[in-house]
Write a protein that holds these residues in place. Structure first.
Motif, PDB file in Angstrom:
ATOM      1  N   GLY A   1      34.353  41.533  45.584  1.00  0.00           N
ATOM      2  CA  GLY A   1      34.496  42.485  46.678  1.00  0.00           C
ATOM      3  C   GLY A   1      35.679  43.412  46.542  1.00  0.00           C
ATOM      4  O   GLY A   1      35.867  44.311  47.374  1.00  0.00           O
ATOM      5  N   CYS A   2      36.496  43.221  45.498  1.00  0.00           N
ATOM      6  CA  CYS A   2      37.641  44.126  45.331  1.00  0.00           C
ATOM      7  C   CYS A   2      37.148  45.517  44.967  1.00  0.00           C
ATOM      8  O   CYS A   2      36.051  45.694  44.415  1.00  0.00           O
ATOM      9  CB  CYS A   2      38.597  43.612  44.264  1.00  0.00           C
ATOM     10  N   ARG A   3      37.922  46.511  45.315  1.00  0.00           N
ATOM     11  CA  ARG A   3      37.579  47.887  44.976  1.00  0.00           C
ATOM     12  C   ARG A   3      38.496  48.374  43.861  1.00  0.00           C
ATOM     13  O   ARG A   3      39.675  47.993  43.805  1.00  0.00           O
ATOM     14  CB  ARG A   3      37.683  48.786  46.200  1.00  0.00           C
ATOM     15  N   VAL A   4      37.950  49.226  43.009  1.00  0.00           N
ATOM     16  CA  VAL A   4      38.674  49.686  41.826  1.00  0.00           C
ATOM     17  C   VAL A   4      38.777  51.208  41.863  1.00  0.00           C
ATOM     18  O   VAL A   4      37.773  51.910  42.015  1.00  0.00           O
ATOM     19  CB  VAL A   4      37.959  49.250  40.530  1.00  0.00           C
ATOM     20  N   ILE A   5      40.000  51.711  41.717  1.00  0.00           N
ATOM     21  CA  ILE A   5      40.200  53.155  41.601  1.00  0.00           C
ATOM     22  C   ILE A   5      41.069  53.420  40.387  1.00  0.00           C
ATOM     23  O   ILE A   5      42.037  52.690  40.128  1.00  0.00           O
ATOM     24  CB  ILE A   5      40.830  53.762  42.881  1.00  0.00           C
ATOM     25  N   VAL A   6      40.707  54.437  39.606  1.00  0.00           N
ATOM     26  CA  VAL A   6      41.426  54.755  38.369  1.00  0.00           C
ATOM     27  C   VAL A   6      41.727  56.245  38.306  1.00  0.00           C
ATOM     28  O   VAL A   6      41.112  57.053  38.996  1.00  0.00           O
ATOM     29  CB  VAL A   6      40.615  54.331  37.125  1.00  0.00           C
TER      30      VAL A   6
ATOM     31  N   ALA B   1      42.210  47.111  42.951  1.00  0.00           N
ATOM     32  CA  ALA B   1      42.690  47.163  41.572  1.00  0.00           C
ATOM     33  C   ALA B   1      42.858  48.624  41.191  1.00  0.00           C
ATOM     34  O   ALA B   1      41.951  49.436  41.397  1.00  0.00           O
ATOM     35  CB  ALA B   1      41.694  46.480  40.644  1.00  0.00           C
ATOM     36  N   VAL B   2      44.018  48.962  40.629  1.00  0.00           N
ATOM     37  CA  VAL B   2      44.356  50.359  40.362  1.00  0.00           C
ATOM     38  C   VAL B   2      44.586  50.574  38.871  1.00  0.00           C
ATOM     39  O   VAL B   2      45.299  49.798  38.229  1.00  0.00           O
ATOM     40  CB  VAL B   2      45.614  50.781  41.153  1.00  0.00           C
ATOM     41  N   GLY B   3      44.008  51.622  38.354  1.00  0.00           N
ATOM     42  CA  GLY B   3      44.192  51.973  36.953  1.00  0.00           C
ATOM     43  C   GLY B   3      45.075  53.200  36.811  1.00  0.00           C
ATOM     44  O   GLY B   3      44.570  54.307  36.620  1.00  0.00           O
TER      45      GLY B   3
ATOM     46  N   SER C   1      51.799  39.510  46.189  1.00  0.00           N
ATOM     47  CA  SER C   1      52.327  38.589  45.193  1.00  0.00           C
ATOM     48  C   SER C   1      51.312  37.514  44.829  1.00  0.00           C
ATOM     49  O   SER C   1      51.310  36.996  43.724  1.00  0.00           O
ATOM     50  CB  SER C   1      53.612  37.948  45.711  1.00  0.00           C
ATOM     51  N   SER C   2      50.425  37.155  45.756  1.00  0.00           N
ATOM     52  CA  SER C   2      49.446  36.121  45.462  1.00  0.00           C
ATOM     53  C   SER C   2      48.473  36.563  44.386  1.00  0.00           C
ATOM     54  O   SER C   2      47.959  35.753  43.632  1.00  0.00           O
ATOM     55  CB  SER C   2      48.681  35.738  46.730  1.00  0.00           C
ATOM     56  N   VAL C   3      48.215  37.864  44.309  1.00  0.00           N
ATOM     57  CA  VAL C   3      47.359  38.373  43.238  1.00  0.00           C
ATOM     58  C   VAL C   3      48.023  38.133  41.894  1.00  0.00           C
ATOM     59  O   VAL C   3      47.402  37.672  40.935  1.00  0.00           O
ATOM     60  CB  VAL C   3      47.079  39.884  43.445  1.00  0.00           C
ATOM     61  N   LYS C   4      49.301  38.417  41.832  1.00  0.00           N
ATOM     62  CA  LYS C   4      50.008  38.204  40.574  1.00  0.00           C
ATOM     63  C   LYS C   4      49.985  36.728  40.187  1.00  0.00           C
ATOM     64  O   LYS C   4      49.851  36.370  39.020  1.00  0.00           O
ATOM     65  CB  LYS C   4      51.451  38.706  40.699  1.00  0.00           C
ATOM     66  N   ASP C   5      50.125  35.882  41.196  1.00  0.00           N
ATOM     67  CA  ASP C   5      50.080  34.453  40.909  1.00  0.00           C
ATOM     68  C   ASP C   5      48.711  34.065  40.362  1.00  0.00           C
ATOM     69  O   ASP C   5      48.599  33.306  39.399  1.00  0.00           O
ATOM     70  CB  ASP C   5      50.366  33.648  42.182  1.00  0.00           C
ATOM     71  N   ARG C   6      47.660  34.593  40.972  1.00  0.00           N
ATOM     72  CA  ARG C   6      46.309  34.169  40.594  1.00  0.00           C
ATOM     73  C   ARG C   6      45.893  34.685  39.222  1.00  0.00           C
ATOM     74  O   ARG C   6      45.099  34.053  38.543  1.00  0.00           O
ATOM     75  CB  ARG C   6      45.305  34.622  41.657  1.00  0.00           C
ATOM     76  N   ILE C   7      46.403  35.844  38.843  1.00  0.00           N
ATOM     77  CA  ILE C   7      46.051  36.311  37.497  1.00  0.00           C
ATOM     78  C   ILE C   7      47.057  35.805  36.461  1.00  0.00           C
ATOM     79  O   ILE C   7      46.982  36.119  35.293  1.00  0.00           O
ATOM     80  CB  ILE C   7      45.925  37.846  37.424  1.00  0.00           C
TER      81      ILE C   7
ATOM     82  N   GLN D   1      37.306  37.804  39.308  1.00  0.00           N
ATOM     83  CA  GLN D   1      38.348  36.999  39.937  1.00  0.00           C
ATOM     84  C   GLN D   1      38.465  37.280  41.442  1.00  0.00           C
ATOM     85  O   GLN D   1      38.817  36.387  42.217  1.00  0.00           O
ATOM     86  CB  GLN D   1      39.692  37.267  39.256  1.00  0.00           C
ATOM     87  N   PHE D   2      38.177  38.545  41.836  1.00  0.00           N
ATOM     88  CA  PHE D   2      38.331  38.929  43.234  1.00  0.00           C
ATOM     89  C   PHE D   2      37.054  39.614  43.722  1.00  0.00           C
ATOM     90  O   PHE D   2      36.993  40.848  43.811  1.00  0.00           O
ATOM     91  CB  PHE D   2      39.536  39.868  43.410  1.00  0.00           C
TER      92      PHE D   2
END
Length: 429
Positions: A309-314, A349-351, A3-9, A306-307
């Motif tokens: 070091g976050c990893r992204v998969i799509v 982060a997911v696409g 939920s903190s991610v949602k708050d931050r974005i 914004q984050f």
């Protein structure tokens, strides 16, 4: 932590479209309906084969007015009464209220296989979209019946490649490469000039088209294996309906972009020159997923800014620049496994479709998991299946009535099964 991610974005109701309904499910549309992009007025896909007695938009009034708690109780009671005679399949993108009742949850490849593991189930209720239910009917035995709770649950991508357009394109392709469209013959190397490959997201008629002409079906799980299989048998492939899955998969195999021309069915020769077609290895159909097409490289850049070091998969249905910019890409099941293999505290982060992303975030609360696109909507056609539809078709089964049965004509089913059997044998790497 999710939920903190949602708050931050800083998502706000005016900027986001999630699987949560801002109003009751019957008040969202002018007519009673089930959520965003879904209505009792939605038509069934024109090519949806049924048993001839069912029609879309026929949910009885009692189920429209029923409280959510009663709907779930009816579903549970019907499942208990039907026992081993019933199996419910639920796609990853399906809403949580429906997935909770599924015996199997997975992607299209997994669910196609899951249907085969229950030969004693008389009724297969597929909580997905029409092409998935068609596939289950093709693969099931003669004494099994496949039910799609809402006949309006279709797929816009699948509708982008209709049978007539593909047949016309095939005739043009055959004329250009000099082969009989109804009976292509291998050359001295033992290879066909062109081999058709259809994504699972296509009608039974197009799966039959592939089966009849030596082709095959693929899913996002086994697309690379399928293309390898195809290139062992042909010099080039016609890949439909999703251009992005075809392009991303072929590119990862080392095929150059200039050897993957787009085929636009509205233009002569698909909008290509003779030189384009001569050097082609993959002819990509002009189709796409409206959900996955929304993801962008800018969204990935913003997530990383914004984050750190976050990893992204799509999902590989995303456009090529998005797949290239991500850390990984893969089918819905590959995305699930990627998250499963992550560590507490990771930010991912997911696409892909929002219902699945939200479910992953709920399943792994010690990780921060969010959708790349803060305004993405659910797969609106998948969303047309609501507990009301599921309760109705299950209550009907208990009463000895079969509603919304999907019945693929025998001739189509026989040819389509050839292509599907090839798909099932092409195990994902």
């Amino acid at each position: 932590m999710a939920s903190s991610v949602k708050d931050r974005i800083q998502l706000t109701p005016t900027r986001s479209c999630s699987s949560a309904l801002p109003e009751g499910p019957w008040e969202f549309d002018a007519m009673p309906g089930y959520g965003p992009g879904s209505s009792q007025a939605d038509p069934a896909p024109a090519h949806t084969p049924t048993n001839g007695t069912s029609r879309p938009n026929q949910l009885p009034e009692a189920y429209r007015q029923m409280e959510e708690a009663e709907l779930h109780e009816r579903i549970r009671s019907a499942k208990e009464a039907l026992g081993e005679r019933l199996v419910i399949l639920g796609h990853f993108y399906q809403r949580d209220e429906v997935v909770q009742h599924a015996d199997f949850v997975g992607d299209s490849f997994q669910l196609a296989q899951a249907a085969l593991t229950k030969p004693d189930a008389q009724s297969i209720v597929f909580c997905g979209v029409h092409f998935m239910a068609e596939t289950a009917d093709i693969l099931s035995s003669e004494d099994q019946q496949v039910i799609l709770p809402n006949l309006a649950a279709g797929c816009s991508m699948a509708d982008m490649a209709d049978e007539d357009s593909v047949e016309e394109a095939w005739e043009e392709i055959a004329e250009f490469y000099g082969f009989d469209p109804e009976n292509p013959e291998p050359d001295a190397e033992g290879k066909l000039p062109v081999l058709p490959v259809t994504y699972m997201n296509s009608s039974a008629a197009l799966k039959a088209f592939c089966g009849r002409l030596g082709g095959i079906v693929c899913t996002s799980s086994n697309a690379a294996t399928v293309l390898e299989w195809a290139f062992e048998r042909a010099h080039r492939v016609l890949f439909f309906p999703d251009q992005h899955l075809g392009r991303n998969t072929a590119k990862a195999m080392g095929i150059a972009l200039e050897n993957m021309p787009m085929w636009n069915p509205r233009l002569p020769w698909g909008g290509n020159t003779a030189d384009d077609l001569k050097q082609a290895q993959v002819l990509l159909w002009h189709g796409f997923c409206s959900v996955h097409k929304r993801f962008t490289v800018d969204q990935i850049d913003q997530a990383r800014e914004q984050f750190p070091g976050c990893r992204v998969i799509v999902h590989p249905e995303c456009p090529m620049p998005v797949v290239d910019a991500a850390d990984a890409s893969g089918s819905t099941d590959a995305i699930r496994k990627f998250v499963e293999a992550s560590s507490p505290g990771d930010v991912i982060a997911v696409g892909t479709e929002i219902n699945m992303v939200n479910r992953l975030a709920a399943d792994y609360p010690d990780r921060e998991i969010f959708c790349l696109d803060p305004v993405i909507c659910p797969c609106s056609t998948m969303y047309r299946i609501h507990p009301g539809y599921l309760a109705w078709v299950l209550d009907s089964l208990v009463a000895g009535q079969v509603e919304n049965r999907i019945s693929v004509p025998e001739g189509t089913a026989v040819e389509a099964r050839v292509a599907l059997d090839r798909m099932l044998a092409a195990k994902p790497r």
